[in-house]
Design a protein around this motif. Structure first.
Motif, PDB file in Angstrom:
ATOM      1  N   THR A  67      44.802  33.635  57.841  1.00  0.00           N
ATOM      2  CA  THR A  67      42.642  33.717  56.675  1.00  0.00           C
ATOM      3  C   THR A  67      43.509  34.879  55.846  1.00  0.00           C
ATOM      4  OG1 THR A  67      42.360  35.315  59.120  1.00  0.00           O
ATOM      5  CG2 THR A  67      41.735  33.304  58.899  1.00  0.00           C
ATOM      6  N   ARG A  68      42.237  35.492  55.435  1.00  0.00           N
ATOM      7  CA  ARG A  68      42.181  36.343  53.995  1.00  0.00           C
ATOM      8  C   ARG A  68      43.799  36.699  53.428  1.00  0.00           C
ATOM      9  NH1 ARG A  68      40.357  41.444  56.411  1.00  0.00           N
ATOM     10  NH2 ARG A  68      40.558  40.209  58.542  1.00  0.00           N
ATOM     11  N   VAL A  69      44.316  35.178  53.098  1.00  0.00           N
ATOM     12  CA  VAL A  69      44.887  35.878  52.589  1.00  0.00           C
ATOM     13  C   VAL A  69      45.119  34.452  51.089  1.00  0.00           C
ATOM     14  CG1 VAL A  69      46.788  36.190  53.664  1.00  0.00           C
ATOM     15  CG2 VAL A  69      47.144  34.254  53.354  1.00  0.00           C
ATOM     16  N   GLU A  70      45.515  34.208  49.908  1.00  0.00           N
ATOM     17  CA  GLU A  70      45.269  33.385  48.558  1.00  0.00           C
ATOM     18  C   GLU A  70      46.276  32.360  49.640  1.00  0.00           C
ATOM     19  OE1 GLU A  70      43.471  35.112  46.891  1.00  0.00           O
ATOM     20  OE2 GLU A  70      43.531  37.212  47.256  1.00  0.00           O
ATOM     21  N   GLY A  71      45.247  30.961  49.466  1.00  0.00           N
ATOM     22  CA  GLY A  71      45.683  30.055  50.133  1.00  0.00           C
ATOM     23  C   GLY A  71      46.365  29.657  51.290  1.00  0.00           C
TER      24      GLY A  71
ATOM     25  N   LEU B 168      30.367  34.466  57.062  1.00  0.00           N
ATOM     26  CA  LEU B 168      31.872  33.977  57.411  1.00  0.00           C
ATOM     27  C   LEU B 168      32.793  35.194  57.874  1.00  0.00           C
ATOM     28  CD1 LEU B 168      33.146  32.234  53.932  1.00  0.00           C
ATOM     29  CD2 LEU B 168      32.397  31.490  55.606  1.00  0.00           C
ATOM     30  N   GLN B 169      33.546  34.738  59.515  1.00  0.00           N
ATOM     31  CA  GLN B 169      34.033  35.365  59.438  1.00  0.00           C
ATOM     32  C   GLN B 169      35.759  35.318  59.147  1.00  0.00           C
ATOM     33  OE1 GLN B 169      34.116  33.868  63.850  1.00  0.00           O
ATOM     34  NE2 GLN B 169      32.191  34.840  64.091  1.00  0.00           N
ATOM     35  N   HIS B 170      36.066  34.322  58.975  1.00  0.00           N
ATOM     36  CA  HIS B 170      37.580  34.227  58.021  1.00  0.00           C
ATOM     37  C   HIS B 170      37.548  33.945  57.042  1.00  0.00           C
ATOM     38  CE1 HIS B 170      39.377  33.885  61.909  1.00  0.00           C
ATOM     39  NE2 HIS B 170      38.099  32.789  62.791  1.00  0.00           N
ATOM     40  N   TYR B 171      37.911  35.074  56.259  1.00  0.00           N
ATOM     41  CA  TYR B 171      38.418  34.833  54.806  1.00  0.00           C
ATOM     42  C   TYR B 171      39.030  34.741  53.890  1.00  0.00           C
ATOM     43  CZ  TYR B 171      36.230  37.392  50.338  1.00  0.00           C
ATOM     44  OH  TYR B 171      36.103  37.361  48.737  1.00  0.00           O
ATOM     45  N   SER B 172      39.642  33.921  52.841  1.00  0.00           N
ATOM     46  CA  SER B 172      40.965  33.881  51.981  1.00  0.00           C
ATOM     47  C   SER B 172      39.823  33.157  51.199  1.00  0.00           C
ATOM     48  CB  SER B 172      41.078  32.630  52.452  1.00  0.00           C
ATOM     49  OG  SER B 172      42.036  32.350  51.501  1.00  0.00           O
ATOM     50  N   MET B 173      40.245  33.679  49.669  1.00  0.00           N
ATOM     51  CA  MET B 173      39.450  33.857  48.283  1.00  0.00           C
ATOM     52  C   MET B 173      39.776  32.868  47.779  1.00  0.00           C
ATOM     53  SD  MET B 173      38.387  36.747  47.584  1.00  0.00           S
ATOM     54  CE  MET B 173      37.398  36.413  46.480  1.00  0.00           C
ATOM     55  N   HIS B 174      40.629  31.919  48.726  1.00  0.00           N
ATOM     56  CA  HIS B 174      40.606  30.582  48.178  1.00  0.00           C
ATOM     57  C   HIS B 174      39.709  29.818  48.971  1.00  0.00           C
ATOM     58  CE1 HIS B 174      44.241  29.696  45.204  1.00  0.00           C
ATOM     59  NE2 HIS B 174      44.019  30.934  45.407  1.00  0.00           N
ATOM     60  N   SER B 175      39.186  30.396  49.769  1.00  0.00           N
ATOM     61  CA  SER B 175      38.067  28.868  50.878  1.00  0.00           C
ATOM     62  C   SER B 175      36.599  29.707  51.078  1.00  0.00           C
ATOM     63  CB  SER B 175      38.629  28.493  52.322  1.00  0.00           C
ATOM     64  OG  SER B 175      38.788  29.667  52.914  1.00  0.00           O
TER      65      SER B 175
ATOM     66  N   PHE C 200      28.503  31.748  51.837  1.00  0.00           N
ATOM     67  CA  PHE C 200      28.826  33.149  51.848  1.00  0.00           C
ATOM     68  C   PHE C 200      28.223  34.480  50.165  1.00  0.00           C
ATOM     69  CE2 PHE C 200      32.845  35.793  51.320  1.00  0.00           C
ATOM     70  CZ  PHE C 200      32.626  36.972  52.658  1.00  0.00           C
TER      71      PHE C 200
ATOM     72  N   MET D 249      39.604  23.111  53.847  1.00  0.00           N
ATOM     73  CA  MET D 249      39.948  24.570  54.416  1.00  0.00           C
ATOM     74  C   MET D 249      40.006  24.762  55.950  1.00  0.00           C
ATOM     75  SD  MET D 249      42.292  26.020  51.663  1.00  0.00           S
ATOM     76  CE  MET D 249      42.117  27.860  53.092  1.00  0.00           C
TER      77      MET D 249
ATOM     78  N   ILE E  36      43.782  33.155  41.170  1.00  0.00           N
ATOM     79  CA  ILE E  36      43.076  34.441  41.676  1.00  0.00           C
ATOM     80  C   ILE E  36      44.589  34.955  40.273  1.00  0.00           C
ATOM     81  CG2 ILE E  36      44.196  36.538  43.062  1.00  0.00           C
ATOM     82  CD1 ILE E  36      41.500  35.101  43.652  1.00  0.00           C
TER      83      ILE E  36
ATOM     84  N   ASN F  46      34.551  41.245  58.366  1.00  0.00           N
ATOM     85  CA  ASN F  46      35.114  40.960  56.908  1.00  0.00           C
ATOM     86  C   ASN F  46      34.406  41.611  55.996  1.00  0.00           C
ATOM     87  OD1 ASN F  46      32.020  40.658  57.289  1.00  0.00           O
ATOM     88  ND2 ASN F  46      32.792  39.292  58.452  1.00  0.00           N
TER      89      ASN F  46
ATOM     90  N   PRO G 285      36.546  39.407  65.552  1.00  0.00           N
ATOM     91  CA  PRO G 285      36.729  39.181  63.951  1.00  0.00           C
ATOM     92  C   PRO G 285      35.366  39.306  63.403  1.00  0.00           C
ATOM     93  CG  PRO G 285      37.367  37.585  65.928  1.00  0.00           C
ATOM     94  CD  PRO G 285      37.092  38.673  65.934  1.00  0.00           C
TER      95      PRO G 285
END
Lengths: 161, 483
Positions: B11-15, A85-92, A97, B463, B64, B132, B128
């Motif tokens: 991106t890469r934040v919760e929610g 994944l290029q765009h990483y969020s713990m919620h997705s 991945f 998402m 989380i 990651n 990008p």
């Protein structure tokens, strides 16, 4: 062969609980039918997370189970392949991945499938919608048949209803 | 032509949230905002439920940091059943603290190793695909593996104290439902490497040293990126020590002057207001004595190390002394030092876990107490991201009639907006082309606060990443969607 059935979702978000409900009910169904389930393990999570890569590295076959917003069928089982994944969020965090991390970090690639059960309602409320409940019932029946034959038959194909 | 750039979700934040940056005809940044676009409605969801369900139900706010909500609600419900922080049993308090430090440890490890370190290792201008966790894993497998095992250790501490992996039931109004199993104590203290407390302390120190080494080589970026003066708020122990589970409310201004003098948090409504703005669902808290304009404050690791006088564990205290010396004892307002502060807290959490595991009272003692029934309860603690407020009223039928939650990210709402604006001005102003690196710089500034914007349903297909370009009249010029 060690098998993991892993459902995830938020039980406070109506049909988002489908993954967790699936695992609870499947475990009960199989335990009623078989005396021992030595090679199948069940687990649930609120959402997938980074350490799940370590968890799945210990199994030969993994079934992730989740509610699906855009699934057109009542339910579906598809084979998963690792996907960075290029765009990483713990919620997705997607199962593909997690599979990718598993391969890169632990050097193993379990045979992995995604069980998607279609849901309809996502409000802050407990309990599945009637339509989701029906889909869950169909998915459980099919999966039970599927997993039983999996034990007996080594070759199997992804199933689409 | 004036235009507005929208990054949605961050991106890469919760929610998820979205960032809009308005540029005028010359390319100058005129306005930038972090919007919170989802309305959670949790405070209404819990109304009408029996009060004893609250500690379990509120965990569903967040996948989380559910333990923080579980414990803050439990502290509030202690008050309902007439138990105070002074009268709760030692075994109950120590079990809750162990659960809490397990949560802090795993959450901080997750943030540093898997959300922030790709930015630090590869730089915010890296392509990008390299920024990651997979890229991190491929280039530094030991670091990535340690992060996963630290998180796993913290999760196992939570499971042993909360009883369940998700939606634990360990804390209940007035106490806890079980003491620690001696086998778990033995496993955590003497388990085979690396899953034991001593190894976790060592690894936490290694992670801190990794950051310090990075800081030496990248001082300009770490010291100057999104740095701005602010007030800082947290709870501290009555003697001024860092305490993430319980204490009094303290705030300091940018010069280090106390502007909230160690107040009992049950009186928080007298000192903290919440402003509503039309463009965000998230409120903007402020200190009433400083007013809406000057009274906003930061919470979280950076704020906590600015309000606390010392850290009550030896290795973290040593690291704290070096940290404070860097700013000559004055408050640290450098946003990227949040990572430094977070890693000192990670070390402190590991030390606290090791200390609590050696305490005999955690294995046996009185589990639950009762006192005079109350109709209102307030529970505060320091969650990984900052101060968390839970406030409830309960009717004569034991049903919750009012709930007010101020989560850590809400407390950091204005600071995150300030950081976004600063970075947008520095990186986007006067540019003819908006590059991925510039947009990522905005996100890096937000990520330093480790925000948990919402716990949206994550059902597959829900998402997307939407990037929208609008002119000054909000007419859409372009839109891109990524899944």
């Amino acid at each position: 062969m060690k098998i993991l059935v892993y459902g995830f979702g938020n039980p406070a978000r109506q049909d988002d609980a489908l993954g967790i409900e699936f695992v609870h009910r499947m475990q009960q169904m199989l335990e009623r039918e078989f005396d021992t389930l030595s090679n199948i393990e069940f687990d649930i999570g609120y959402q997938l997370n980074i350490e799940d890569a370590l968890k799945i590295s210990r199994y030969d076959e993994v079934y992730f189970v989740d509610a699906s917003y855009d699934e057109k069928e009542n339910f579906n089982i598809v084979k998963l392949y690792p996907k960075p994944l290029q765009h990483y969020s713990m919620h997705s965090v997607e199962p593909a991945f997690i599979l990718d991390i598993c391969r890169e970090l632990y050097g193993v690639l379990p045979e992995t499938y995604m069980v998607k059960v279609r849901g309809y309602e996502w409000q802050m409320k407990e309990g599945l919608s009637p339509a989701a409940e029906q889909n869950l019932s169909l998915a459980l029946d099919a999966f039970q048949y599927y997993i039983e034959s999996d034990i007996q038959i080594s070759e199997k194909q992804p199933m689409i209803t | 032509m004036t235009k507005k750039i929208t990054i949605e979700p961050v991106t890469r934040v919760e929610g998820h949230g979205k960032v809009t940056v308005h540029l005028d005809e010359k390319g100058n940044v005129t306005q930038s905002r972090l919007h919170i676009v989802e309305f959670r409605g949790f405070e209404r969801f819990i109304q009408g439920r029996p009060f004893w369900e609250a500690p379990v139900l509120v965990q569903r706010l967040c996948g989380i940091c559910p333990v923080s909500h579980h414990l803050a609600a439990s502290k509030a419900m202690d008050a309902i059943v007439g138990v105070t922080p002074e009268t709760i049993s030692p075994t109950a308090e120590k079990m809750r603290r162990l659960m809490h430090y397990g949560q802090i440890f795993q959450s901080h490890a997750l943030h540093f190793f898997h959300l922030a370190s790709p930015d630090l290792l590869f730089g915010i201008d890296a392509e990008p695909a390299r920024r990651n966790v997979i890229a991190l894993a491929m280039e530094n497998k030991e670091l990535a593996s340690q992060g996963i095992l630290m998180r796993q250790f913290g999760q196992e501490v939570i499971e042993a104290t909360a009883g369940k992996k998700i939606h634990g039931t360990g804390a209940i109004p007035g106490g806890i439902n079980k003491a620690l199993d001696p086998q778990d104590k033995d496993r955590f203290l003497n388990g085979a490497d690396p899953l034991n407390a001593a190894k976790m302390v060592d690894w936490a120190e290694d992670a801190l040293n990794f950051f310090l080494d990075y800081h030496k080589k990248n001082k300009e970026f770490i010291d100057n990126f999104a740095a701005f003066p602010s007030n800082h708020l947290s709870i501290v122990r009555k003697d001024g020590a860092l305490d993430l589970y319980h204490g009094v409310l303290r705030a300091v201004d940018t010069a280090g002057n106390k502007i909230l003098h160690d107040i009992d948090y049950n009186t928080y409504l007298d000192f903290i207001g919440e402003e509503v703005k039309s463009w965000s669902y998230m409120k903007f808290p402020f200190l009433k004595n400083k007013g809406k304009k000057e009274g906003w404050y930061r919470v979280g690791p950076l704020a906590r190390l600015n309000t606390a006088d010392f850290i009550p564990s030896p290795r973290a205290q040593k690291a704290f002394e070096a940290y404070k010396a860097y700013t000559n004892g004055k408050p640290n307002n450098m946003s990227m030092h949040m990572h430094w502060a977070r890693l000192i807290e990670t070390l402190h959490a590991a030390e606290m876990i090791e200390t609590l595991l050696q305490d005999p009272e955690i294995l046996e003692g009185e589990l639950i107490r009762e006192g005079k029934r109350q109709s209102e309860g307030i529970g505060l603690l320091e969650a990984p991201r900052g101060t968390l407020f839970h406030h409830y009223q309960v009717d004569d039928n034991d049903l919750i009639s009012m709930a007010n939650l101020i989560v850590s990210t809400t407390n950091n709402n204005e600071p995150m907006n300030q950081a976004v604006h600063l970075v947008a001005k520095e990186y986007l102003e006067g540019q003819k082309e908006i590059t991925e690196a510039m947009l990522n710089a905005v996100e890096v500034a937000i990520r330093a606060y480790d925000p948990c914007l919402s716990c949206a349903t994550h059902a597959m297909g829900k998402m997307p990443l939407k990037v929208t370009l609008l002119d000054a009249s909000d007419k859409m010029l372009d839109e891109k969607l990524k899944n």
